[in-house]
Design an enzyme around this catalytic site. Structure first.
Site, short mmCIF file in Angstrom:
data_model
loop_
_atom_site.label_atom_id
_atom_site.label_comp_id
_atom_site.label_asym_id
_atom_site.label_seq_id
_atom_site.Cartn_x
_atom_site.Cartn_y
_atom_site.Cartn_z
N ASP A 118 0.84 -1.19 0.00
CA ASP A 118 0.00 0.00 0.00
C ASP A 118 0.88 1.25 0.00
OD1 ASP A 118 -1.70 2.14 0.59
OD2 ASP A 118 -2.99 0.92 1.86
N HIS B 181 -3.69 0.39 -2.64
CA HIS B 181 -4.55 1.07 -1.68
C HIS B 181 -5.99 1.01 -2.16
CE1 HIS B 181 -5.53 3.87 1.54
NE2 HIS B 181 -6.25 4.56 0.67
#
Length: 364
Positions: free
Chosen positions: A292, A323
């Protein structure tokens, strides 16, 4: 396939391991861009769902005369559908990111939930996503007061339905703060966070990839500029609209106010998402990816000790997914949505089994 579930051992944990392990969503193929998480971020922010959903907006007035908006998803645009349905459906409260950006991914999750018999509704904060700003006050990052009012209203409107909540990205700070502050009085049966931000202050101070920060910053400024006149009595509007980062904008809105200025440190003492995490009493699934680019490296951004010690927090960690992306080919295009809906199904199954085992009557 390569996902791991990190949690404290319990009967519920064993049930989730079995249910998620059998889920087809976690065993399907990878997307074309598995190693380009920043492009996944841009795709997730800009792409709209197909088909685009139709919504019915409801404004909820708060005790201080402020307003929040509840957008009920009633089906694909152009289709004839109703929001209530028949039977004891679960109400699924969808919480966008902290900038109020309702992404295509969040709408797609709402549509998938609608197909499964849920009643999905999007929570829009004051002044966000076209919600009128009737007071010179917006909602701080981790202040759950307005969310509590919305949950109470949903409980009154659907008294026999289970209430569930799922948040996306930085919007998870609000949901986590609510679960900690309300404890066993949250009225929620279960919750899930997709790519959550656990440490708010660290996240703002570290900064984010410009592919993520600038679209959200422009989205916020565009919305706030509509209320520049009413906000002028509370904040320095020139400083606000001249902010060059999300941190500068957050400080201008909530720290450098004209009536009650406060320090950056004091602001986060009241708004850190996990400040009352030990009080949470609702099962929470946190779906996170190790790559992420918005949350940051797992070693400093994931509170692993919380998942080892609390019986209510479950971390589903995958090596890749970006993400709020978790992409794949085919319908839905996000296996994370399927995993979250499978988690809610497994939670309902477990709770029903516990009620039968203990001989408890179902709550009215």
């Amino acid at each position: 396939g390569r996902c791991r579930l990190l949690c404290k051992p319990s009967a519920l944990a064993q049930h989730l391991v079995r249910s998620l392990g059998q889920s087809a969503a976690l065993r399907r193929g990878h997307w074309l861009w598995p190693r380009w998480p920043r492009l996944q971020v841009l795709q997730q922010l800009l792409q709209l769902p197909e088909p685009e959903p139709a919504v019915a907006r409801e404004l909820l007035q708060l005790p201080d005369t402020g307003l929040v908006a509840l957008d009920w998803l009633v089906g694909p645009r152009g289709a004839r559908s109703g929001s209530g349905g028949g039977g004891p459906s679960s109400v699924l409260l969808l919480i966008p990111n902290a900038a109020g950006k309702v992404t295509g991914g969040l709408l797609q999750l709402g549509l998938r939930a609608l197909e499964r018999g849920f009643i999905p509704v999007i929570f829009n904060r004051r002044g966000h996503n076209g919600c009128p700003l009737t007071t010179p006050r917006l909602q701080p990052f981790g202040d759950p007061g307005d969310l509590q009012e919305a949950v109470t209203y949903l409980h009154c409107r659907h008294p026999t339905a289970s209430l569930l909540a799922v948040s996306e990205g930085s919007g998870s700070g609000l949901l986590l703060a609510y679960l900690g502050e309300s404890g066993s009085s949250s009225r929620l049966a279960a919750a899930a966070c997709i790519s959550p931000i656990f440490r708010g202050r660290d996240w703002f101070e570290a900064g984010m990839p410009w592919l993520y920060e600038w679209p959200l910053l422009l989205h916020l400024k565009r919305g706030l500029s509509r209320y520049a006149g009413s906000l002028a009595e509370a904040v320095d509007v020139d400083r606000l609209l001249g902010s060059r980062s999300l941190r500068e904008l957050e400080e201008a809105l909530f720290c450098r106010t004209k009536s009650r200025p406060t320090s950056w440190e004091a602001y986060w003492e009241r708004n850190e998402p996990l400040r009352d995490a030990d009080e949470a009493a609702v099962p929470v699934l946190c779906l996170c990816s190790a790559d992420d680019p918005v949350r940051g490296p797992p070693a400093r951004s994931l509170p692993l000790e919380l998942f080892r010690s609390s019986p209510y927090f479950f971390l589903l960690l995958t090596p890749r997914g970006g993400h709020c992306g978790f992409p794949r080919w085919g319908p839905g295009r996000c296996w994370g949505h399927e995993a979250v809906l499978e988690y809610f199904r497994a939670m309902a199954e477990f709770l029903r089994a516990e009620e039968r085992r203990k001989g408890l009557p179902r709550p009215r």
